[in-house]
Scaffold this active site. Sequence first.
Site, PDB file in Angstrom:
ATOM      1  CG  ASP A 109      47.611  55.235  65.655  1.00  0.00           C
ATOM      2  OD1 ASP A 109      47.348  56.189  64.906  1.00  0.00           O
ATOM      3  OD2 ASP A 109      47.687  54.058  65.255  1.00  0.00           O
TER       4      ASP A 109
ATOM      5  CB  VAL B  52      46.333  53.404  48.692  1.00  0.00           C
ATOM      6  CG1 VAL B  52      45.614  53.467  50.027  1.00  0.00           C
ATOM      7  CG2 VAL B  52      45.366  53.651  47.543  1.00  0.00           C
TER       8      VAL B  52
ATOM      9  CB  CYS C  26      40.297  59.884  56.309  1.00  0.00           C
ATOM     10  SG  CYS C  26      41.765  59.777  57.286  1.00  0.00           S
TER      11      CYS C  26
ATOM     12  NE  ARG D 241      45.218  57.347  56.947  1.00  0.00           N
ATOM     13  CZ  ARG D 241      44.575  56.598  57.841  1.00  0.00           C
ATOM     14  NH1 ARG D 241      43.437  57.006  58.345  1.00  0.00           N
ATOM     15  NH2 ARG D 241      45.061  55.435  58.198  1.00  0.00           N
TER      16      ARG D 241
ATOM     17  NE  ARG E  62      36.386  53.636  62.104  1.00  0.00           N
ATOM     18  CZ  ARG E  62      37.024  54.151  61.073  1.00  0.00           C
ATOM     19  NH1 ARG E  62      36.778  55.381  60.696  1.00  0.00           N
ATOM     20  NH2 ARG E  62      37.912  53.450  60.418  1.00  0.00           N
TER      21      ARG E  62
ATOM     22  CE  LYS F 131      41.973  51.104  64.932  1.00  0.00           C
ATOM     23  NZ  LYS F 131      42.304  51.487  63.547  1.00  0.00           N
ATOM     24  CG  ASN F 132      45.713  49.881  63.760  1.00  0.00           C
ATOM     25  OD1 ASN F 132      44.530  49.838  63.387  1.00  0.00           O
ATOM     26  ND2 ASN F 132      46.310  51.008  64.102  1.00  0.00           N
TER      27      ASN F 132
HETATM   28  N1  EPU Z   1      51.257  57.254  52.619  1.00  0.00           N
HETATM   29  C1  EPU Z   1      51.312  57.648  51.303  1.00  0.00           C
HETATM   30  N2  EPU Z   1      51.097  56.712  50.328  1.00  0.00           N
HETATM   31  C2  EPU Z   1      50.804  55.420  50.606  1.00  0.00           C
HETATM   32  C3  EPU Z   1      50.738  55.016  51.964  1.00  0.00           C
HETATM   33  C4  EPU Z   1      50.976  55.966  52.942  1.00  0.00           C
HETATM   34  O1  EPU Z   1      51.567  58.804  50.995  1.00  0.00           O
HETATM   35  O2  EPU Z   1      50.601  54.616  49.673  1.00  0.00           O
HETATM   36  C5  EPU Z   1      51.512  58.238  53.694  1.00  0.00           C
HETATM   37  C6  EPU Z   1      50.261  58.521  54.533  1.00  0.00           C
HETATM   38  O3  EPU Z   1      49.420  59.476  53.935  1.00  0.00           O
HETATM   39  C7  EPU Z   1      50.875  58.949  55.838  1.00  0.00           C
HETATM   40  C8  EPU Z   1      52.149  58.101  55.940  1.00  0.00           C
HETATM   41  O4  EPU Z   1      52.421  57.683  54.604  1.00  0.00           O
HETATM   42  O5  EPU Z   1      51.225  60.311  55.783  1.00  0.00           O
HETATM   43  C9  EPU Z   1      52.036  56.881  56.824  1.00  0.00           C
HETATM   44  O6  EPU Z   1      50.819  56.206  56.565  1.00  0.00           O
HETATM   45  P1  EPU Z   1      50.635  54.648  56.753  1.00  0.00           P
HETATM   46  O7  EPU Z   1      50.406  54.036  55.426  1.00  0.00           O
HETATM   47  O8  EPU Z   1      51.710  54.074  57.597  1.00  0.00           O
HETATM   48  O9  EPU Z   1      49.260  54.606  57.554  1.00  0.00           O
HETATM   49  P2  EPU Z   1      48.145  53.501  57.409  1.00  0.00           P
HETATM   50  O10 EPU Z   1      48.791  52.213  57.105  1.00  0.00           O
HETATM   51  O11 EPU Z   1      47.076  53.998  56.515  1.00  0.00           O
HETATM   52  C10 EPU Z   1      48.189  52.667  59.885  1.00  0.00           C
HETATM   53  C11 EPU Z   1      47.199  52.561  61.002  1.00  0.00           C
HETATM   54  C12 EPU Z   1      46.881  53.961  61.524  1.00  0.00           C
HETATM   55  C13 EPU Z   1      48.189  54.602  61.993  1.00  0.00           C
HETATM   56  C14 EPU Z   1      49.212  54.615  60.857  1.00  0.00           C
HETATM   57  C15 EPU Z   1      50.575  55.145  61.263  1.00  0.00           C
HETATM   58  C16 EPU Z   1      45.979  50.555  60.457  1.00  0.00           C
HETATM   59  C17 EPU Z   1      44.715  49.917  60.012  1.00  0.00           C
HETATM   60  N3  EPU Z   1      45.995  51.892  60.523  1.00  0.00           N
HETATM   61  O12 EPU Z   1      47.555  53.450  58.871  1.00  0.00           O
HETATM   62  O13 EPU Z   1      46.003  53.806  62.615  1.00  0.00           O
HETATM   63  O14 EPU Z   1      47.954  55.906  62.416  1.00  0.00           O
HETATM   64  O15 EPU Z   1      49.391  53.281  60.337  1.00  0.00           O
HETATM   65  O16 EPU Z   1      51.083  54.387  62.308  1.00  0.00           O
HETATM   66  O17 EPU Z   1      46.939  49.876  60.755  1.00  0.00           O
HETATM   67  C18 EPU Z   1      44.364  54.474  64.170  1.00  0.00           C
HETATM   68  O18 EPU Z   1      44.386  53.318  64.616  1.00  0.00           O
HETATM   69  O19 EPU Z   1      43.779  55.420  64.760  1.00  0.00           O
HETATM   70  C19 EPU Z   1      45.051  54.755  62.900  1.00  0.00           C
HETATM   71  C20 EPU Z   1      44.784  55.838  62.183  1.00  0.00           C
END
Ligand code: EPU
Length: 416
Positions: free
Chosen positions: A304, A123, A116, A121, A396, A22-23
């Site tokens: 995950d 960006v 969420c 989370r 999902r 998925k990811n």
């Molecule tokens: N974070 C920030 N600011 C940002 C981006 C991230 O503070 O701009 C923080 C997040 O809040 C979190 C940490 O950094 O505490 C890491 O978050 P990351 O950005 O790596 O997570 P993500 O990219 O939103 C992806 C996967 C998630 C998985 C995480 C960590 C996808 C689509 N989603 O999320 O997958 O848990 O990386 O490995 O790739 C799942 O599949 O169940 C899932 C939640």
Amino acid sequence: MDKLLIAGGNRLSGEILISGAKNAALPILCAGLLTSDTVQLSNVPHLQDVNTMLKLLRQMGLRVEQDGDKVALCGRAIDKLEAPYDLVKTMRASILVLGPLVARFGEARVSLPGGCAIGSRPVDQHIKGLQAMGAEIAIEAGYIHARAKRLKGTRVMTDMITVTGTENLLMAAVLAEGTTVLENAAREPEVTDLANLLVAMGAKIDGIGTDKLVIEGVEQLHGAAHQVIADRIETGTFLAAVAAAGGDVTLTNTRSDILDAALDKLREAGVILTSGPDWIRAQMSARPKAVSFRTTEYPGFPTDMQAQFMAMNCLAEGSSRVTETIFENRFMHVQELNRLGAAIDIDGHTAVVKGVDKLVGAPVMATDLRASASLVIAGLAAEGQTLVDRIYHLDRGYDRMEVKLASVGADIARVK
Ligand code: EPU
């Protein structure tokens, strides 16, 4: 609303075909926005999140042709540079259109994802990186509005390691003018899979698989064909199910080399593992031994898989400590597991799990994707019936999980 009805206690035995990740699929579908040529994908999983992403991309004008696990994308006629709130709120990964749209079209409007179930989370790092590359960014009426004539290569150091942040900035950098250096980049195999596709499309990327990606921007990208990497989280989920319920299961169309941290913990729990280039066999005939772990970025233990391994620990011999370091609220499954008879206490970011002799089935509520998977695993190992509600979370991110589990002997059915 669909539910899963599980009668626990069956040992699992047979073979399960693992789907594409998925990811990896979600960012890879967004890479279709980067070229006017056709991108041919295979091993794309059948998931609600993939459907949502394809709906979003179609709304933008991307042509999508689907045939089983194959998806062809053509970005010749993209005319709407917007990701609306109604889609972004159902799937945060929609943010992944931001980088490619600004890079190729010089503009994008993407709804800000809210918080969420597993944490706030933000960006901010995606935005900070694009700003460093010269994009003008305004937050207006809940939307990120980004504009840039052409992005310019620069050095970007994110404050923390972010998976989709790295992917977004990577897709932005491949079409930027000059060289971009992404420091503190995520090394997850899904990032590597995206980078490999981008290289096949004509991108110039050095350091793939490391925490420093060096990207030499090109004027344009071309079409390519790519097979999505195996889903290591789906693989780990089924392995944890065998560890908890017992049995002998071979997972095919997967890889052991991207699962080291989880496989180490399974061995420590007493699972006998063997593997070849594209399969892993798990044999378990005893009660698992409790294993402590801490989630970290790849190659550490993945967040995950935290919930699923906690489900295994519930029935283990001994006590374990499970520490979550990536998301601040990813213990929503604890209360539900305790309803099945588990003995878990939360102490800050650590769950202390005292192994119990048995779990007893009950109605439980899924709260997020991986929490749902942990409840299914607990249900398979529990005595009696477990009814897992709100399995739209599961749909999902898992490709027909109940069908795959039933094929190895689980007593599990989808009920309306
Ligand atoms: N974070 C920030 N600011 C940002 C981006 C991230 O503070 O701009 C923080 C997040 O809040 C979190 C940490 O950094 O505490 C890491 O978050 P990351 O950005 O790596 O997570 P993500 O990219 O939103 C992806 C996967 C998630 C998985 C995480 C960590 C996808 C689509 N989603 O999320 O997958 O848990 O990386 O490995 O790739 C799942 O599949 O169940 C899932 C939640």
